[in-house]
Design a protein around this motif. Structure first.
Motif, PDB file in Angstrom:
ATOM      1  N   ARG A 272      44.738 112.654  47.221  1.00 33.00           N
ATOM      2  CA  ARG A 272      44.348 113.409  46.040  1.00 33.00           C
ATOM      3  C   ARG A 272      44.381 112.545  44.792  1.00 33.00           C
ATOM      4  O   ARG A 272      43.474 112.608  43.944  1.00 33.00           O
ATOM      5  CB  ARG A 272      45.264 114.618  45.864  1.00 33.00           C
ATOM      6  N   ARG A 273      45.439 111.734  44.654  1.00 32.54           N
ATOM      7  CA  ARG A 273      45.514 110.841  43.494  1.00 32.54           C
ATOM      8  C   ARG A 273      44.380 109.827  43.518  1.00 32.54           C
ATOM      9  O   ARG A 273      43.771 109.546  42.484  1.00 32.54           O
ATOM     10  CB  ARG A 273      46.875 110.130  43.470  1.00 32.54           C
ATOM     11  N   LEU A 274      44.089 109.295  44.713  1.00 41.39           N
ATOM     12  CA  LEU A 274      43.000 108.328  44.822  1.00 41.39           C
ATOM     13  C   LEU A 274      41.655 108.973  44.503  1.00 41.39           C
ATOM     14  O   LEU A 274      40.824 108.393  43.791  1.00 41.39           O
ATOM     15  CB  LEU A 274      42.981 107.735  46.234  1.00 41.39           C
ATOM     16  N   THR A 275      41.453 110.205  45.007  1.00 41.17           N
ATOM     17  CA  THR A 275      40.208 110.912  44.712  1.00 41.17           C
ATOM     18  C   THR A 275      40.079 111.203  43.225  1.00 41.17           C
ATOM     19  O   THR A 275      38.993 111.062  42.642  1.00 41.17           O
ATOM     20  CB  THR A 275      40.155 112.227  45.507  1.00 41.17           C
ATOM     21  N   ALA A 276      41.198 111.605  42.598  1.00 37.63           N
ATOM     22  CA  ALA A 276      41.160 111.870  41.158  1.00 37.63           C
ATOM     23  C   ALA A 276      40.859 110.598  40.366  1.00 37.63           C
ATOM     24  O   ALA A 276      40.086 110.615  39.402  1.00 37.63           O
ATOM     25  CB  ALA A 276      42.487 112.474  40.704  1.00 37.63           C
ATOM     26  N   GLU A 277      41.465 109.468  40.780  1.00 36.07           N
ATOM     27  CA  GLU A 277      41.201 108.210  40.086  1.00 36.07           C
ATOM     28  C   GLU A 277      39.744 107.786  40.253  1.00 36.07           C
ATOM     29  O   GLU A 277      39.109 107.321  39.302  1.00 36.07           O
ATOM     30  CB  GLU A 277      42.139 107.127  40.625  1.00 36.07           C
ATOM     31  N   ILE A 278      39.206 107.941  41.484  1.00 34.59           N
ATOM     32  CA  ILE A 278      37.810 107.574  41.715  1.00 34.59           C
ATOM     33  C   ILE A 278      36.881 108.474  40.903  1.00 34.59           C
ATOM     34  O   ILE A 278      35.903 108.004  40.305  1.00 34.59           O
ATOM     35  CB  ILE A 278      37.492 107.657  43.221  1.00 34.59           C
ATOM     36  N   SER A 279      37.186 109.777  40.869  1.00 38.62           N
ATOM     37  CA  SER A 279      36.359 110.696  40.082  1.00 38.62           C
ATOM     38  C   SER A 279      36.397 110.345  38.609  1.00 38.62           C
ATOM     39  O   SER A 279      35.368 110.387  37.913  1.00 38.62           O
ATOM     40  CB  SER A 279      36.835 112.137  40.297  1.00 38.62           C
ATOM     41  N   GLU A 280      37.577 109.983  38.111  1.00 46.56           N
ATOM     42  CA  GLU A 280      37.690 109.605  36.706  1.00 46.56           C
ATOM     43  C   GLU A 280      36.922 108.315  36.430  1.00 46.56           C
ATOM     44  O   GLU A 280      36.259 108.188  35.393  1.00 46.56           O
ATOM     45  CB  GLU A 280      39.168 109.431  36.337  1.00 46.56           C
ATOM     46  N   CYS A 281      36.985 107.374  37.373  1.00 43.25           N
ATOM     47  CA  CYS A 281      36.230 106.126  37.192  1.00 43.25           C
ATOM     48  C   CYS A 281      34.734 106.397  37.170  1.00 43.25           C
ATOM     49  O   CYS A 281      34.002 105.834  36.337  1.00 43.25           O
ATOM     50  CB  CYS A 281      36.581 105.146  38.310  1.00 43.25           C
ATOM     51  N   PHE A 282      34.264 107.262  38.075  1.00 44.41           N
ATOM     52  CA  PHE A 282      32.842 107.604  38.081  1.00 44.41           C
ATOM     53  C   PHE A 282      32.450 108.330  36.804  1.00 44.41           C
ATOM     54  O   PHE A 282      31.353 108.115  36.270  1.00 44.41           O
ATOM     55  CB  PHE A 282      32.523 108.466  39.301  1.00 44.41           C
ATOM     56  N   ARG A 283      33.332 109.194  36.308  1.00 41.81           N
ATOM     57  CA  ARG A 283      33.021 109.914  35.081  1.00 41.81           C
ATOM     58  C   ARG A 283      32.916 108.948  33.900  1.00 41.81           C
ATOM     59  O   ARG A 283      31.990 109.029  33.083  1.00 41.81           O
ATOM     60  CB  ARG A 283      34.096 110.960  34.801  1.00 41.81           C
ATOM     61  N   LEU A 284      33.866 108.011  33.811  1.00 44.93           N
ATOM     62  CA  LEU A 284      33.827 107.032  32.737  1.00 44.93           C
ATOM     63  C   LEU A 284      32.615 106.111  32.868  1.00 44.93           C
ATOM     64  O   LEU A 284      31.987 105.745  31.869  1.00 44.93           O
ATOM     65  CB  LEU A 284      35.121 106.209  32.731  1.00 44.93           C
ATOM     66  N   LEU A 285      32.294 105.742  34.127  1.00 48.88           N
ATOM     67  CA  LEU A 285      31.117 104.901  34.335  1.00 48.88           C
ATOM     68  C   LEU A 285      29.843 105.631  33.938  1.00 48.88           C
ATOM     69  O   LEU A 285      28.947 105.053  33.301  1.00 48.88           O
ATOM     70  CB  LEU A 285      31.050 104.471  35.803  1.00 48.88           C
ATOM     71  N   SER A 286      29.765 106.906  34.299  1.00 50.28           N
ATOM     72  CA  SER A 286      28.596 107.698  33.925  1.00 50.28           C
ATOM     73  C   SER A 286      28.504 107.849  32.412  1.00 50.28           C
ATOM     74  O   SER A 286      27.414 107.754  31.830  1.00 50.28           O
ATOM     75  CB  SER A 286      28.670 109.081  34.588  1.00 50.28           C
ATOM     76  N   ALA A 287      29.648 108.080  31.766  1.00 55.70           N
ATOM     77  CA  ALA A 287      29.647 108.208  30.305  1.00 55.70           C
ATOM     78  C   ALA A 287      29.232 106.898  29.651  1.00 55.70           C
ATOM     79  O   ALA A 287      28.440 106.882  28.700  1.00 55.70           O
ATOM     80  CB  ALA A 287      31.035 108.632  29.823  1.00 55.70           C
ATOM     81  N   ARG A 288      29.770 105.787  30.163  1.00 57.72           N
ATOM     82  CA  ARG A 288      29.395 104.488  29.597  1.00 57.72           C
ATOM     83  C   ARG A 288      27.908 104.202  29.810  1.00 57.72           C
ATOM     84  O   ARG A 288      27.226 103.666  28.926  1.00 57.72           O
ATOM     85  CB  ARG A 288      30.244 103.385  30.239  1.00 57.72           C
ATOM     86  N   SER A 289      27.419 104.555  30.993  1.00 58.00           N
ATOM     87  CA  SER A 289      25.996 104.364  31.269  1.00 58.00           C
ATOM     88  C   SER A 289      25.136 105.205  30.337  1.00 58.00           C
ATOM     89  O   SER A 289      24.097 104.741  29.843  1.00 58.00           O
ATOM     90  CB  SER A 289      25.699 104.727  32.724  1.00 58.00           C
ATOM     91  N   GLU A 290      25.576 106.428  30.058  1.00 58.84           N
ATOM     92  CA  GLU A 290      24.814 107.300  29.165  1.00 58.84           C
ATOM     93  C   GLU A 290      24.832 106.757  27.739  1.00 58.84           C
ATOM     94  O   GLU A 290      23.820 106.795  27.029  1.00 58.84           O
ATOM     95  CB  GLU A 290      25.395 108.713  29.200  1.00 58.84           C
ATOM     96  N   ILE A 291      25.969 106.226  27.311  1.00 62.34           N
ATOM     97  CA  ILE A 291      26.052 105.636  25.970  1.00 62.34           C
ATOM     98  C   ILE A 291      25.130 104.429  25.870  1.00 62.34           C
ATOM     99  O   ILE A 291      24.394 104.266  24.885  1.00 62.34           O
ATOM    100  CB  ILE A 291      27.505 105.247  25.656  1.00 62.34           C
ATOM    101  N   SER A 292      25.148 103.576  26.898  1.00 60.50           N
ATOM    102  CA  SER A 292      24.274 102.402  26.887  1.00 60.50           C
ATOM    103  C   SER A 292      22.811 102.809  26.892  1.00 60.50           C
ATOM    104  O   SER A 292      21.981 102.198  26.195  1.00 60.50           O
ATOM    105  CB  SER A 292      24.590 101.510  28.097  1.00 60.50           C
TER     106      SER A 292
END
Length: 318
Positions: free
Chosen positions: A90-110
């Motif tokens: 669960r912790r690993l899934t939450a960390e991966i989801s957070e990383c994907f969310r941050l990556l998606s946000a960064r991609s959207e900003i770029s």
């Protein structure tokens, strides 16, 4: 594992103990095995009345109790390992989801930054070049008209046609630049940008659009205004593609803590399950934009037909 028992107003909340799986299994084994020992001894007593069966019952119950305790601790050890592994997953899934969310946000900003750069280059460089070309064509046309030579009329006509083509090309460039990043969003604010976008939407689709937008506070962050504008833009794209609507109402308002935007149409309405389907990429993008700003997005069908897309974007965090 503990679960709170809900109660009405004014009532005390009493904790409700939920037994763990290993405790339930051990208790079921104890009950079943104990009943089997007792009932089997009752059968022996009926068939052999002179046999001392009580001693055998005590021995059997002692064995059942001991094995049930051993079974409980064995299962507890096994379940503890399973629970630890599940918590790690669960912790690993939450960390991966957070990383994907941050990556998606960064991609959207770029992507938004690249849109802004391309829009300004199209508007400033290519737009100015086309405007200069139009002025040059008009200068040549004026010089030819001063010659007062009928032989120049075909050439003047070709210059006029070329000027019209350049004007059309300039209009297309301005439209592409506005699609990439509306200049009004940076210069005049969200309200004016929405008004201009809805005017262009009506010209493209013929759908009647009503805009109810109030003046936003001056200190609304640009990222919130951009997210609100893009959510409305994507919602209008879905209206044009899928809703078969004839009227759309766009609302935008702000209070002391959040910007609220909504798009309501009188179309066929959204089908159940479509919002979470694989093809609902537009809705997914709108939801990601809202969540990146710490807000929420809701898509709901309306009674009598139509769909409402609303987003709440907080711009002042406690």
């Amino acid at each position: 594992m503990m679960a709170a028992k809900t109660s009405g107003p004014g009532e005390a909340e009493w904790p409700e103990v939920m037994p763990t799986p290993e405790l339930r299994i051990a208790a079921i084994y104890l009950i079943v095995a104990g009943l089997w020992v007792v009932l089997s001894d009752q059968v022996v007593r009926v068939t052999l009345p002179d046999e001392p069966v009580y001693v055998q019952t005590l021995k059997g119950m002692n064995f059942v109790l001991t094995t049930s305790v051993v079974l409980f601790f064995v299962l507890r050890r096994a379940y503890r390992g399973w629970r630890n592994a599940e918590q790690r997953n669960r912790r690993l899934t939450a960390e991966i989801s957070e990383c994907f969310r941050l990556l998606s946000a960064r991609s959207e900003i770029s992507r938004e930054e690249e849109r802004t750069r391309l829009s300004r280059e199209l508007h400033d460089q290519l737009g100015q070049s086309l405007t200069g070309l139009t002025m040059d064509l008009r200068w040549v046309e004026g010089r030819l008209e001063r010659l007062d030579d009928r032989a120049m009329n075909p050439l003047i006509d070709r210059l006029i046609e070329a000027e019209d083509q350049v004007q059309k090309l300039l209009s297309d460039v301005q439209s592409i630049a506005a699609d990439l990043r509306p200049d009004a969003l940076d210069r005049l604010g969200l309200q004016e940008a929405l008004l201009q976008e809805m005017k262009r939407f009506h010209e493209r689709t013929g759908i009647e659009v009503k805009v109810e937008a109030a003046d936003l506070p001056a200190d609304v962050p640009p990222v919130i205004a951009t997210a609100a504008y893009r959510i409305v833009q994507e919602a209008m794209t879905n209206v044009a593609r899928h809703s078969k609507a004839t009227e759309v109402t766009v609302r935008c308002a702000a209070d002391e803590g959040a910007v609220t935007v909504s798009v309501t149409d009188n179309g066929v309405g959204i089908s159940p399950g479509v919002e979470h389907g694989r093809r609902a990429l537009g809705l997914l993008g709108m939801r990601e934009r809202a969540e990146f700003c710490g807000g929420t997005l809701r898509v709901s069908p309306l009674e009598g037909g139509g769909t409402e897309v609303s987003a709440v974007l907080p711009w002042k965090r406690p």
